[in-house]
Scaffold this motif. Structure first.
Motif, PDB file in Angstrom:
ATOM      1  N   LEU A   1       3.509 -12.133  19.641  1.00  0.00           N
ATOM      2  CA  LEU A   1       4.124 -11.927  18.699  1.00  0.00           C
ATOM      3  C   LEU A   1       3.777 -11.321  17.352  1.00  0.00           C
ATOM      4  O   LEU A   1       3.726 -10.298  16.756  1.00  0.00           O
ATOM      5  CB  LEU A   1       5.347 -12.970  17.702  1.00  0.00           C
ATOM      6  CG  LEU A   1       6.866 -13.281  19.493  1.00  0.00           C
ATOM      7  CD1 LEU A   1       7.839 -14.233  18.622  1.00  0.00           C
ATOM      8  CD2 LEU A   1       7.031 -12.690  19.831  1.00  0.00           C
ATOM      9  N   ALA A   2       2.506 -12.111  17.195  1.00  0.00           N
ATOM     10  CA  ALA A   2       1.512 -11.771  15.543  1.00  0.00           C
ATOM     11  C   ALA A   2       1.136 -10.389  15.960  1.00  0.00           C
ATOM     12  O   ALA A   2       0.963  -9.955  14.826  1.00  0.00           O
ATOM     13  CB  ALA A   2       0.822 -13.195  15.238  1.00  0.00           C
ATOM     14  N   ASN A   3       0.776 -10.285  17.195  1.00  0.00           N
ATOM     15  CA  ASN A   3       0.286  -9.548  17.368  1.00  0.00           C
ATOM     16  C   ASN A   3       0.669  -8.535  17.800  1.00  0.00           C
ATOM     17  O   ASN A   3       0.224  -7.361  18.959  1.00  0.00           O
ATOM     18  CB  ASN A   3      -0.667 -10.286  18.710  1.00  0.00           C
ATOM     19  CG  ASN A   3      -2.125 -10.080  18.769  1.00  0.00           C
ATOM     20  OD1 ASN A   3      -2.892  -9.833  16.790  1.00  0.00           O
ATOM     21  ND2 ASN A   3      -2.603 -12.118  18.578  1.00  0.00           N
ATOM     22  N   GLY A   4       2.502  -8.350  18.241  1.00  0.00           N
ATOM     23  CA  GLY A   4       2.716  -7.462  18.275  1.00  0.00           C
ATOM     24  C   GLY A   4       3.253  -7.187  19.656  1.00  0.00           C
ATOM     25  O   GLY A   4       3.289  -6.491  20.155  1.00  0.00           O
ATOM     26  N   LEU A   5       3.363  -8.060  20.776  1.00  0.00           N
ATOM     27  CA  LEU A   5       3.144  -8.475  21.887  1.00  0.00           C
ATOM     28  C   LEU A   5       4.815  -8.995  21.905  1.00  0.00           C
ATOM     29  O   LEU A   5       4.665 -10.021  22.000  1.00  0.00           O
ATOM     30  CB  LEU A   5       2.298  -8.914  22.864  1.00  0.00           C
ATOM     31  CG  LEU A   5       1.270  -8.119  22.658  1.00  0.00           C
ATOM     32  CD1 LEU A   5      -0.115  -9.237  23.488  1.00  0.00           C
ATOM     33  CD2 LEU A   5       1.047  -7.005  23.566  1.00  0.00           C
ATOM     34  N   THR A   6       5.510  -8.066  22.766  1.00  0.00           N
ATOM     35  CA  THR A   6       7.113  -8.231  23.105  1.00  0.00           C
ATOM     36  C   THR A   6       7.216  -9.136  24.359  1.00  0.00           C
ATOM     37  O   THR A   6       5.710  -9.401  25.848  1.00  0.00           O
ATOM     38  CB  THR A   6       7.808  -8.030  23.436  1.00  0.00           C
ATOM     39  OG1 THR A   6       7.704  -6.828  25.222  1.00  0.00           O
ATOM     40  CG2 THR A   6       8.150  -7.677  22.101  1.00  0.00           C
ATOM     41  N   PRO A   7       7.522 -10.830  24.660  1.00  0.00           N
ATOM     42  CA  PRO A   7       7.709 -11.439  26.815  1.00  0.00           C
ATOM     43  C   PRO A   7       7.403 -10.584  27.377  1.00  0.00           C
ATOM     44  O   PRO A   7       6.984 -11.047  28.367  1.00  0.00           O
ATOM     45  CB  PRO A   7       7.996 -12.903  26.207  1.00  0.00           C
ATOM     46  CG  PRO A   7       9.127 -12.408  24.674  1.00  0.00           C
ATOM     47  CD  PRO A   7       8.986 -11.176  23.635  1.00  0.00           C
TER      48      PRO A   7
ATOM     49  N   LYS B   1       3.632  -1.651  18.165  1.00  0.00           N
ATOM     50  CA  LYS B   1       3.126  -2.640  17.917  1.00  0.00           C
ATOM     51  C   LYS B   1       3.275  -2.970  16.252  1.00  0.00           C
ATOM     52  O   LYS B   1       3.929  -4.116  15.665  1.00  0.00           O
ATOM     53  CB  LYS B   1       1.962  -3.645  17.770  1.00  0.00           C
ATOM     54  CG  LYS B   1       1.854  -3.635  19.724  1.00  0.00           C
ATOM     55  CD  LYS B   1      -0.138  -3.781  19.736  1.00  0.00           C
ATOM     56  CE  LYS B   1      -0.719  -4.326  20.995  1.00  0.00           C
ATOM     57  NZ  LYS B   1      -2.231  -4.352  21.324  1.00  0.00           N
ATOM     58  N   SER B   2       3.176  -2.484  15.860  1.00  0.00           N
ATOM     59  CA  SER B   2       3.404  -2.518  14.042  1.00  0.00           C
ATOM     60  C   SER B   2       5.586  -1.964  13.993  1.00  0.00           C
ATOM     61  O   SER B   2       5.831  -3.281  12.949  1.00  0.00           O
ATOM     62  CB  SER B   2       3.204  -0.708  13.887  1.00  0.00           C
ATOM     63  OG  SER B   2       3.313  -1.090  12.402  1.00  0.00           O
ATOM     64  N   GLU B   3       6.056  -1.652  14.650  1.00  0.00           N
ATOM     65  CA  GLU B   3       7.684  -2.060  14.422  1.00  0.00           C
ATOM     66  C   GLU B   3       7.898  -3.242  15.074  1.00  0.00           C
ATOM     67  O   GLU B   3       9.042  -3.560  14.457  1.00  0.00           O
ATOM     68  CB  GLU B   3       7.680  -0.297  15.498  1.00  0.00           C
ATOM     69  CG  GLU B   3       9.581  -0.524  15.794  1.00  0.00           C
ATOM     70  CD  GLU B   3      10.194   0.706  16.600  1.00  0.00           C
ATOM     71  OE1 GLU B   3      11.808   0.028  16.779  1.00  0.00           O
ATOM     72  OE2 GLU B   3       9.156   1.383  16.276  1.00  0.00           O
ATOM     73  N   LEU B   4       7.275  -4.113  15.605  1.00  0.00           N
ATOM     74  CA  LEU B   4       7.814  -4.981  16.165  1.00  0.00           C
ATOM     75  C   LEU B   4       7.165  -5.580  15.277  1.00  0.00           C
ATOM     76  O   LEU B   4       8.455  -6.950  14.746  1.00  0.00           O
ATOM     77  CB  LEU B   4       7.443  -5.467  17.462  1.00  0.00           C
ATOM     78  CG  LEU B   4       7.818  -6.883  18.179  1.00  0.00           C
ATOM     79  CD1 LEU B   4       8.895  -7.275  18.352  1.00  0.00           C
ATOM     80  CD2 LEU B   4       6.563  -6.988  19.164  1.00  0.00           C
TER      81      LEU B   4
ATOM     82  N   MET C   1       3.769 -21.613   9.771  1.00  0.00           N
ATOM     83  CA  MET C   1       3.668 -20.704   9.374  1.00  0.00           C
ATOM     84  C   MET C   1       2.914 -19.860  10.082  1.00  0.00           C
ATOM     85  O   MET C   1       1.640 -19.862  10.690  1.00  0.00           O
ATOM     86  CB  MET C   1       2.977 -20.552   7.002  1.00  0.00           C
ATOM     87  CG  MET C   1       3.589 -19.171   7.590  1.00  0.00           C
ATOM     88  SD  MET C   1       3.114 -19.423   5.765  1.00  0.00           S
ATOM     89  CE  MET C   1       4.353 -19.733   4.952  1.00  0.00           C
ATOM     90  N   LEU C   2       3.520 -18.909  10.863  1.00  0.00           N
ATOM     91  CA  LEU C   2       3.262 -17.473  11.432  1.00  0.00           C
ATOM     92  C   LEU C   2       3.032 -16.338  10.600  1.00  0.00           C
ATOM     93  O   LEU C   2       3.837 -15.915   9.979  1.00  0.00           O
ATOM     94  CB  LEU C   2       4.340 -17.783  12.515  1.00  0.00           C
ATOM     95  CG  LEU C   2       3.313 -16.087  13.363  1.00  0.00           C
ATOM     96  CD1 LEU C   2       2.301 -16.865  14.529  1.00  0.00           C
ATOM     97  CD2 LEU C   2       4.664 -16.076  14.615  1.00  0.00           C
ATOM     98  N   LEU C   3       1.451 -15.886  10.835  1.00  0.00           N
ATOM     99  CA  LEU C   3       1.535 -15.260   9.541  1.00  0.00           C
ATOM    100  C   LEU C   3       1.757 -13.862  10.011  1.00  0.00           C
ATOM    101  O   LEU C   3       0.738 -13.603  11.447  1.00  0.00           O
ATOM    102  CB  LEU C   3       0.510 -15.212   8.744  1.00  0.00           C
ATOM    103  CG  LEU C   3       0.417 -16.270   7.289  1.00  0.00           C
ATOM    104  CD1 LEU C   3      -0.625 -16.365   6.858  1.00  0.00           C
ATOM    105  CD2 LEU C   3       2.038 -15.979   6.440  1.00  0.00           C
ATOM    106  N   SER C   4       1.269 -12.333   9.972  1.00  0.00           N
ATOM    107  CA  SER C   4       0.710 -11.081  10.517  1.00  0.00           C
ATOM    108  C   SER C   4       0.755 -10.370   9.568  1.00  0.00           C
ATOM    109  O   SER C   4       1.989  -9.567   8.765  1.00  0.00           O
ATOM    110  CB  SER C   4       1.618 -10.654  11.718  1.00  0.00           C
ATOM    111  OG  SER C   4       1.525  -9.580  12.360  1.00  0.00           O
ATOM    112  N   GLU C   5      -0.552 -10.597   9.114  1.00  0.00           N
ATOM    113  CA  GLU C   5      -1.047  -9.223   8.644  1.00  0.00           C
ATOM    114  C   GLU C   5      -0.230  -8.663   7.051  1.00  0.00           C
ATOM    115  O   GLU C   5       0.539  -7.936   6.688  1.00  0.00           O
ATOM    116  CB  GLU C   5      -0.616  -7.275   8.816  1.00  0.00           C
ATOM    117  CG  GLU C   5      -0.976  -6.629  10.509  1.00  0.00           C
ATOM    118  CD  GLU C   5      -0.650  -5.801  10.840  1.00  0.00           C
ATOM    119  OE1 GLU C   5       0.850  -5.283  10.375  1.00  0.00           O
ATOM    120  OE2 GLU C   5      -0.690  -5.067  11.426  1.00  0.00           O
ATOM    121  N   GLY C   6      -0.400 -10.377   6.124  1.00  0.00           N
ATOM    122  CA  GLY C   6       0.038 -10.980   5.401  1.00  0.00           C
ATOM    123  C   GLY C   6       1.728 -10.833   4.961  1.00  0.00           C
ATOM    124  O   GLY C   6       1.296 -11.472   4.163  1.00  0.00           O
TER     125      GLY C   6
END
Length: 633
Positions: free
Chosen positions: A299-305, A312-315, A259-264
């Motif tokens: 990705l969870a930190n908002g960084l694209t490859p 980052k928030s938009e991603l 499970m991948l989580l980001s900001e809840g």
């Protein structure tokens, strides 16, 4: 690729099953863990200047930690929860483990049933930090845990055998007789300490295990050894859920689900073998070969490859939306399918019957008390019977004996009595303040897991500290009494000793209460100093004419009552002394100014007052401890 992953998983299971010790294969009741739309909010913190700003009626005073998280973990599966710091991993793990209070919403079930004491008994929870007693050995730690947590259907010898089996299965044999240690005391390594923590939970043969960052701070080899041990547990149809920060690729492919989580928010939930395919399908694929866990964390930190995005928030919002559109409906369907099927359907009647017979505690009160008493004495004997503490008391006793050597002055003798009431008010007070705050995390951990009753812990802690608490003042008075020239009769000596020991116990109780209520060493120490100094000032020696509006302090002053009783242990109203103005004439002791103020009468009242304080302070400490380790639902 998918077939290759299946073959690898099949081979891994076969190899682990053949190599696993017998204890890994113990029969358990499998548990399917399901959680749906789990949300958690807390009150948002505000800065100290918030009152200056205009209050917005529409402002949200709550912070959302989890936002509708769903998932299912079946027996034999390991779910790894990934995400950056602050993503909500530990909060979700704590909620699933039945240890989170507050505004928690959604549905969490275990075999389609809510969390219960029976489930609590079959659940292992390993916290991120290893809360272990540093002076106990690995074997002692696990044996004491087995004696406390295993039910009375097993004998003491069988419980000890279980502990030895866990030592063997977790490869702790080489360090079984080594102490745990801490930052100041050299002991076992970090990996061995972590395996001891896992072993404590493994002793109860749990159906469901939760682990918070089990590989944190460990080298890759040690981390792999721990995850391999967890994989062996999963083979035995156990359900395992863990949080992990940044696993290596070898560890990543040892998990079944991720499970991948980001900001809840959930960005992915599913099988490990499908994760890279999923993100490639929605337009996010690594440009070079890399560890899948690192890619997911980026990705969870908002960084694209290609790191081309500035927002980052938009991603993150885009990934959360993609999850809801592509995976959430499928997951809800899976949850709905399993909702009508209890994986334990054949045993449901047996389980229901067991629930009715279920006892909250695995052992009796007396068993808990004796085990905790033995454990406490082993852990604290190094501090309680330290040469430093004994040396301090002996040094002060000798100094007092020399300063008041065979003193015949009434003023000097009552001065020594007052000093004794002050010194033996402060010394045990500060020793007792350090009783509960350092053990808060340990108490919270063991109480939450239902290891023992609070009353058995409290009594074992109080009684376990008594020997040194009573030996030191006895040693002190034995030295000082004869050197200072007090009355040499046995009655007067034992009377003085009794009063001093009562004073010590009351001061200790006050320290226990302060430590338990405040639970912060610095704050409790400052508060204790202020209170005891106030009691000393109102003790009847420094100020003989206290104004009425503040004279009430003497009624709650430990020093005042102890000083009165100490004077009563040496003098009677009919005793005489050489008058100050005329040495050839004798005056009554009760007329001496310093004694007249405190009074020789009212001895019983002072004794009753100290007896009430003796019970009252300990009652306050016990009530304060009741809030620890209890999750409010």
């Amino acid at each position: 690729m998918d077939q290759q992953m299946v073959d690898l998983e099949s081979n891994r299971r076969t190899n682990i099953d053949e190599e696993s010790p017998a204890i890994f294969k113990k029969a358990i009741r499998p548990v399917t863990l399901k959680f749906e739309d789990v949300a958690y909010t807390i009150k948002a913190e505000t800065d100290g200047m918030s009152w200056l700003r205009k209050k917005d009626k529409n402002s949200d005073s709550e912070k959302h930690i989890l936002n509708g998280i769903s998932g299912v973990v079946k027996p034999g599966e390991i779910l790894a929860m990934l995400g950056p710091s602050g993503s909500g991993k530990t909060t979700l793990l704590t909620a699933l483990g039945g240890r989170l209070g507050g505004k928690l919403s959604g549905s969490i079930t275990y075999n389609n049933k809510p969390f219960s004491n029976t489930m609590k008994r079959n659940t292992g929870f390993v916290t991120q930090d290893d809360f272990l007693y540093p002076h106990l050995t690995v074997a002692e730690t696990l044996v004491f845990t087995a004696l406390l947590r295993l039910p009375n259907t097993l004998t003491k010898a069988e419980k000890t055998h279980e502990a030895e089996a866990v030592i063997t299965q977790l490869e702790l044999t080489k360090c079984r007789n080594s102490i745990i240690g801490d930052e100041l005391l050299r002991g076992v390594s970090g990996g061995e300490r972590r395996r001891v923590s896992i072993g404590q939970e493994l002793l109860i043969n749990p159906s469901l295990m939760f682990l918070d960052e089990p590989t944190s701070g460990l080298d890759s080899t040690t981390a792999q050894r721990i995850v391999k041990a967890l994989s062996e547990l999963a083979i035995g149809e156990r359900t395992i859920v863990m949080t992990i920060h940044q696993p290596s690729s070898r560890l990543f492919y040892m998990f079944h689900k991720v499970m991948l989580l980001s900001e809840g928010n959930a960005l992915y939930f599913g099988h490990v073998s499908d994760v890279m395919k999923y993100f490639s399908g929605i337009g996010y694929a690594p440009l070079v070969a890399m560890n899948p866990a690192d890619f997911l964390l980026d990705l969870a930190n908002g960084l694209t490859p290609d790191e081309s995005n500035d927002n980052k928030s938009e991603l993150k919002q885009s990934l959360a939306l993609a999850y809801r559109e592509n995976l959430e409906d499928k997951l809800k369907a899976e949850l709905k399918e399993t909702s009508g099927v209890d994986c334990n359907n054949n045993q449901s009647e047996e389980a229901s019957s067991e629930d009715k017979k279920f006892r909250k505690w695995p052992t009796t009160w007396w068993q808990q008390f004796t085990v905790l008493f033995r454990r406490g004495v082993k852990e604290r004997k190094h501090d309680s019977f330290s040469g430093l503490r004994i040396g301090q008391v002996v040094a002060v006793a000798l100094l007092c004996g020399l300063l008041w050597w065979q003193s015949s002055s009434l003023q000097d003798q009552i001065g020594l009595l007052f000093f004794m009431s002050g010194f033996w008010g402060f010394f045990p007070l500060f020793q007792a303040i350090f009783t509960f705050p350092p053990e808060r995390k340990m108490l919270e951990k063991e109480r939450t897991s239902g290891t023992y009753r609070l009353s058995s812990y409290f009594m074992s802690r109080i009684i376990g500290d008594l020997p040194m608490e009573l030996v030191l003042p006895t040693l002190f008075i034995t030295i000082v009494y004869w050197m200072a020239g007090f009355k040499t009769t046995a009655g007067n000596f034992f009377h003085t000793l009794f009063v001093l020991l009562l004073l010590v116990l009351v001061a200790q109780g006050m320290g226990l209460a302060l430590g338990a209520v405040v639970m912060d060493l610095q704050s409790a120490t400052v508060l204790g100093s202020v209170l005891m100094l106030s009691f000393l000032l109102a003790g009847g020696y420094y100020v003989q004419h206290v104004p009425r509006f503040i004279s009430w302090i003497k009624y709650i002053s430990i020093s005042n009552h102890a000083y009165k009783l100490l004077i009563g242990s040496q003098y009677k109203g009919s005793d005489t002394f050489p008058c100050v103005n005329d040495a050839n004439r004798l005056c009554l002791v009760r007329d001496f100014p310093n004694i007249k103020t405190i009074g020789l009468d009212g001895q019983v009242n002072a004794l009753v007052a100290l007896a009430i304080m003796l019970v009252f302070y300990r009652l306050i400490a016990y009530i304060a401890l009741m809030r620890i380790g209890v999750t409010k639902k």
